[in-house]
Design a protein around this motif. Structure first.
Motif, PDB file in Angstrom:
ATOM      1  N   CYS A  69       0.847  -1.192   0.000  1.00  0.00           N
ATOM      2  CA  CYS A  69       0.000   0.000   0.000  1.00  0.00           C
ATOM      3  C   CYS A  69       0.885   1.246   0.000  1.00  0.00           C
ATOM      4  CB  CYS A  69      -0.897  -0.032   1.242  1.00  0.00           C
ATOM      5  SG  CYS A  69      -2.051   1.313   1.321  1.00  0.00           S
ATOM      6  N   LYS A  70       0.777   2.045  -1.062  1.00  0.00           N
ATOM      7  CA  LYS A  70       1.648   3.214  -1.190  1.00  0.00           C
ATOM      8  C   LYS A  70       0.917   4.359  -1.884  1.00  0.00           C
ATOM      9  CE  LYS A  70       5.990   0.627  -1.586  1.00  0.00           C
ATOM     10  NZ  LYS A  70       5.579  -0.671  -1.199  1.00  0.00           N
ATOM     11  N   GLY A  71       1.497   5.531  -1.784  1.00  0.00           N
ATOM     12  CA  GLY A  71       1.061   6.690  -2.549  1.00  0.00           C
ATOM     13  C   GLY A  71      -0.394   7.057  -2.369  1.00  0.00           C
ATOM     14  N   GLU A  72      -1.049   7.299  -3.503  1.00  0.00           N
ATOM     15  CA  GLU A  72      -2.442   7.753  -3.500  1.00  0.00           C
ATOM     16  C   GLU A  72      -3.382   6.715  -2.889  1.00  0.00           C
ATOM     17  OE1 GLU A  72      -3.564  10.848  -4.158  1.00  0.00           O
ATOM     18  OE2 GLU A  72      -1.421  11.281  -4.307  1.00  0.00           O
ATOM     19  N   GLU A  73      -3.081   5.445  -3.132  1.00  0.00           N
ATOM     20  CA  GLU A  73      -3.912   4.394  -2.547  1.00  0.00           C
ATOM     21  C   GLU A  73      -3.860   4.466  -1.020  1.00  0.00           C
ATOM     22  OE1 GLU A  73      -4.593  -0.417  -2.887  1.00  0.00           O
ATOM     23  OE2 GLU A  73      -2.562   0.362  -3.175  1.00  0.00           O
ATOM     24  N   LYS A  74      -2.667   4.677  -0.485  1.00  0.00           N
ATOM     25  CA  LYS A  74      -2.516   4.765   0.966  1.00  0.00           C
ATOM     26  C   LYS A  74      -3.228   6.004   1.510  1.00  0.00           C
ATOM     27  CE  LYS A  74       1.047   3.968   4.416  1.00  0.00           C
ATOM     28  NZ  LYS A  74       2.486   3.706   4.587  1.00  0.00           N
ATOM     29  N   LYS A  75      -3.163   7.096   0.798  1.00  0.00           N
ATOM     30  CA  LYS A  75      -3.871   8.320   1.209  1.00  0.00           C
ATOM     31  C   LYS A  75      -5.377   8.088   1.229  1.00  0.00           C
ATOM     32  CE  LYS A  75      -0.414  11.573  -0.504  1.00  0.00           C
ATOM     33  NZ  LYS A  75      -0.119  12.590  -1.529  1.00  0.00           N
ATOM     34  N   ALA A  76      -5.889   7.388   0.225  1.00  0.00           N
ATOM     35  CA  ALA A  76      -7.329   7.104   0.163  1.00  0.00           C
ATOM     36  C   ALA A  76      -7.739   6.174   1.311  1.00  0.00           C
ATOM     37  CB  ALA A  76      -7.685   6.467  -1.186  1.00  0.00           C
ATOM     38  N   LEU A  77      -6.894   5.194   1.609  1.00  0.00           N
ATOM     39  CA  LEU A  77      -7.192   4.302   2.735  1.00  0.00           C
ATOM     40  C   LEU A  77      -7.155   5.065   4.059  1.00  0.00           C
ATOM     41  CD1 LEU A  77      -5.384   0.950   1.849  1.00  0.00           C
ATOM     42  CD2 LEU A  77      -7.826   1.471   1.780  1.00  0.00           C
ATOM     43  N   ARG A  78      -6.271   6.039   4.168  1.00  0.00           N
ATOM     44  CA  ARG A  78      -6.207   6.838   5.397  1.00  0.00           C
ATOM     45  C   ARG A  78      -7.519   7.601   5.605  1.00  0.00           C
ATOM     46  NH1 ARG A  78      -3.032   7.303  10.059  1.00  0.00           N
ATOM     47  NH2 ARG A  78      -4.237   8.824  11.185  1.00  0.00           N
ATOM     48  N   LYS A  79      -8.084   8.120   4.515  1.00  0.00           N
ATOM     49  CA  LYS A  79      -9.370   8.820   4.619  1.00  0.00           C
ATOM     50  C   LYS A  79     -10.472   7.871   5.062  1.00  0.00           C
ATOM     51  CE  LYS A  79      -8.390  12.513   1.390  1.00  0.00           C
ATOM     52  NZ  LYS A  79      -8.679  13.141   0.108  1.00  0.00           N
ATOM     53  N   ARG A  80     -10.489   6.663   4.494  1.00  0.00           N
ATOM     54  CA  ARG A  80     -11.484   5.663   4.908  1.00  0.00           C
ATOM     55  C   ARG A  80     -11.306   5.311   6.374  1.00  0.00           C
ATOM     56  NH1 ARG A  80     -11.023   1.053   0.397  1.00  0.00           N
ATOM     57  NH2 ARG A  80     -11.826  -0.206   2.119  1.00  0.00           N
ATOM     58  N   PHE A  81     -10.062   5.091   6.797  1.00  0.00           N
ATOM     59  CA  PHE A  81      -9.765   4.761   8.186  1.00  0.00           C
ATOM     60  C   PHE A  81     -10.240   5.871   9.125  1.00  0.00           C
ATOM     61  CE2 PHE A  81      -6.810   5.487  11.725  1.00  0.00           C
ATOM     62  CZ  PHE A  81      -6.992   4.323  12.448  1.00  0.00           C
ATOM     63  N   ASP A  82      -9.919   7.110   8.780  1.00  0.00           N
ATOM     64  CA  ASP A  82     -10.334   8.243   9.624  1.00  0.00           C
ATOM     65  C   ASP A  82     -11.850   8.331   9.732  1.00  0.00           C
ATOM     66  OD1 ASP A  82      -7.690   8.935  10.166  1.00  0.00           O
ATOM     67  OD2 ASP A  82      -7.610  10.486   8.611  1.00  0.00           O
ATOM     68  N   ALA A  83     -12.547   8.059   8.636  1.00  0.00           N
ATOM     69  CA  ALA A  83     -14.018   8.089   8.652  1.00  0.00           C
ATOM     70  C   ALA A  83     -14.573   6.971   9.536  1.00  0.00           C
ATOM     71  CB  ALA A  83     -14.568   7.969   7.233  1.00  0.00           C
ATOM     72  N   ILE A  84     -13.994   5.797   9.441  1.00  0.00           N
ATOM     73  CA  ILE A  84     -14.442   4.670  10.282  1.00  0.00           C
ATOM     74  C   ILE A  84     -14.212   5.017  11.745  1.00  0.00           C
ATOM     75  CG2 ILE A  84     -13.967   2.273  10.950  1.00  0.00           C
ATOM     76  CD1 ILE A  84     -13.213   1.813   7.936  1.00  0.00           C
ATOM     77  N   LYS A  85     -13.025   5.489  12.053  1.00  0.00           N
ATOM     78  CA  LYS A  85     -12.676   5.830  13.429  1.00  0.00           C
ATOM     79  C   LYS A  85     -13.623   6.900  13.986  1.00  0.00           C
ATOM     80  CE  LYS A  85      -8.885   8.128  14.555  1.00  0.00           C
ATOM     81  NZ  LYS A  85      -7.504   8.515  14.811  1.00  0.00           N
ATOM     82  N   ALA A  86     -13.938   7.904  13.179  1.00  0.00           N
ATOM     83  CA  ALA A  86     -14.828   8.978  13.626  1.00  0.00           C
ATOM     84  C   ALA A  86     -16.257   8.492  13.819  1.00  0.00           C
ATOM     85  CB  ALA A  86     -14.792  10.128  12.623  1.00  0.00           C
ATOM     86  N   SER A  87     -16.640   7.451  13.088  1.00  0.00           N
ATOM     87  CA  SER A  87     -18.026   6.971  13.153  1.00  0.00           C
ATOM     88  C   SER A  87     -18.304   6.073  14.356  1.00  0.00           C
ATOM     89  CB  SER A  87     -18.388   6.211  11.872  1.00  0.00           C
ATOM     90  OG  SER A  87     -17.787   4.928  11.858  1.00  0.00           O
TER      91      SER A  87
END
Length: 115
Positions: A69-87
């Protein structure tokens, strides 16, 4: 008999135990939930959020090495992770389970209930 969670690439015994605490008892059950719903269940059951753990799960369910997992894919996964964590709202009893887990004390919600 179904395959254990640890039969999925990148996922070992500790992750399998966390899944069991969350009610996920097989590799097939984990695959059916998908990474986001499964990770939500893990957090709801008291697991502490950790981005690397999340993307290792995503990569494993895709059959890829954890460090793929690198680059843009990793950035997109970070956004998903942050959304899950916030929910996920951690109930006080789940927070104490997570805190105890962090210091190596394993308990479940049932252990906190009076007899």
């Amino acid at each position: 008999m179904s395959d254990p969670v640890s039969s999925i690439r990148n996922l070992g015994p500790a992750f399998e135990q966390a899944c069991a605490r969350a009610g996920i008892h097989s590799a097939q059950g984990l695959r059916e939930l998908g990474p986001d719903a499964a990770y939500t269940k893990l957090l709801q059951s008291g697991s502490r959020p950790h981005f690397i753990g999340y993307y290792v799960l995503v990569m494993g369910l895709q059959g890829r090495p954890w460090n793929d997992c690198k680059g843009e894919e990793k950035k997109a996964l970070r956004k998903r992770f942050d959304a899950i964590k916030a929910s996920v709202s951690t109930a006080p009893e789940m927070q104490i389970i997570a805190d105890l887990d962090a210091i190596g004390v394993r308990i479940s919600a049932a252990d906190l209930k009076p007899e």
